[in-house]
Write a protein that holds these residues in place. Structure first.
Motif, PDB file in Angstrom:
ATOM      1  N   TYR A   2      37.467  71.690  -8.605  1.00 48.27           N
ATOM      2  CA  TYR A   2      36.559  70.837  -7.840  1.00 48.27           C
ATOM      3  C   TYR A   2      35.111  71.065  -8.262  1.00 48.27           C
ATOM      4  O   TYR A   2      34.688  72.186  -8.513  1.00 48.27           O
ATOM      5  N   ARG A   3      34.350  69.977  -8.305  1.00 50.72           N
ATOM      6  CA  ARG A   3      32.916  70.042  -8.613  1.00 50.72           C
ATOM      7  C   ARG A   3      32.146  69.995  -7.290  1.00 50.72           C
ATOM      8  O   ARG A   3      32.345  69.081  -6.489  1.00 50.72           O
ATOM      9  N   ILE A   4      31.264  70.975  -7.089  1.00 47.63           N
ATOM     10  CA  ILE A   4      30.489  71.096  -5.862  1.00 47.63           C
ATOM     11  C   ILE A   4      29.005  70.984  -6.190  1.00 47.63           C
ATOM     12  O   ILE A   4      28.525  71.643  -7.115  1.00 47.63           O
ATOM     13  N   LYS A  27      33.515  74.281 -10.007  1.00 51.22           N
ATOM     14  CA  LYS A  27      32.436  73.957 -10.956  1.00 51.22           C
ATOM     15  C   LYS A  27      31.214  73.637 -10.118  1.00 51.22           C
ATOM     16  O   LYS A  27      31.287  72.829  -9.191  1.00 51.22           O
ATOM     17  N   ILE A  28      30.084  74.243 -10.438  1.00 49.37           N
ATOM     18  CA  ILE A  28      28.899  74.159  -9.586  1.00 49.37           C
ATOM     19  C   ILE A  28      27.756  73.431 -10.279  1.00 49.37           C
ATOM     20  O   ILE A  28      27.433  73.708 -11.429  1.00 49.37           O
ATOM     21  N   ASP A  29      27.158  72.489  -9.543  1.00 54.66           N
ATOM     22  CA  ASP A  29      25.866  71.914  -9.895  1.00 54.66           C
ATOM     23  C   ASP A  29      24.949  72.311  -8.758  1.00 54.66           C
ATOM     24  O   ASP A  29      25.385  72.399  -7.602  1.00 54.66           O
ATOM     25  N   SER A  30      23.672  72.531  -9.038  1.00 52.53           N
ATOM     26  CA  SER A  30      22.775  72.909  -7.950  1.00 52.53           C
ATOM     27  C   SER A  30      21.486  72.113  -8.017  1.00 52.53           C
ATOM     28  O   SER A  30      21.082  71.630  -9.076  1.00 52.53           O
ATOM     29  N   ALA A  31      20.877  71.981  -6.845  1.00 54.68           N
ATOM     30  CA  ALA A  31      19.597  71.290  -6.703  1.00 54.68           C
ATOM     31  C   ALA A  31      18.803  72.044  -5.642  1.00 54.68           C
ATOM     32  O   ALA A  31      19.386  72.662  -4.748  1.00 54.68           O
TER      33      ALA A  31
END
Length: 140
Positions: A2-4, A27-31
């Motif tokens: 999963y992409r979070i 799987k991590i994206d951050s803001a």
């Protein structure tokens, strides 16, 4: 996998959550701001959004509203986190969040299971609002 999308303006929290979730197979994206989160959403679609309630350029309420206007497809599930327990009702009512978590040291241990559960069950259909049906609601 999963992409979070993790949205939090506290650099250390963002890093720790990202590391912990990545170690759990996500799987991590951050803001770190509303603006950055909206830009990330234009380029990649996460399976779940984990956001802090208070951000430097807005709140979870304003960010969720902007995401609904920007997206032409239903939003993924949203989990709101905050150190302020009084934000829970607002998270559910105004953000249409699927879950609210109090930000504390135990949150790290809960996150992988909570995120997996929210994605699997996607029990609350409120986030299914898109730009088109939000506009239709306003016309009524």
């Amino acid at each position: 996998m999963y992409r979070i999308l993790v949205i939090d303006d506290t650099h250390a929290w963002n890093k720790l959550v990202g590391w912990h979730l990545a170690a759990s197979g996500f799987k991590i994206d951050s803001a770190s701001s509303c603006e950055e989160a909206l830009a990330k959403l234009r380029h990649a679609r996460p399976d779940c959004i984990l956001m802090d309630f208070n951000l430097p350029d807005g709140t979870a309420v304003s960010l969720c509203a902007a995401m609904r206007l920007q997206e032409k497809v239903p939003l993924p599930p949203v989990i709101v986190i905050s150190a302020d327990p009084y934000m829970e009702i607002t998270a559910y009512k105004d953000c249409l969040a699927q879950r609210f978590l109090l930000k504390d040291r135990n949150t790290f241990n809960l996150l992988p299971d909570v995120i997996s559960e929210v994605i699997r069950t996607d029990a609350f259909p409120a986030h299914k609002k898109t730009k088109e049906n939000t506009e239709n609601d306003e016309d009524k």
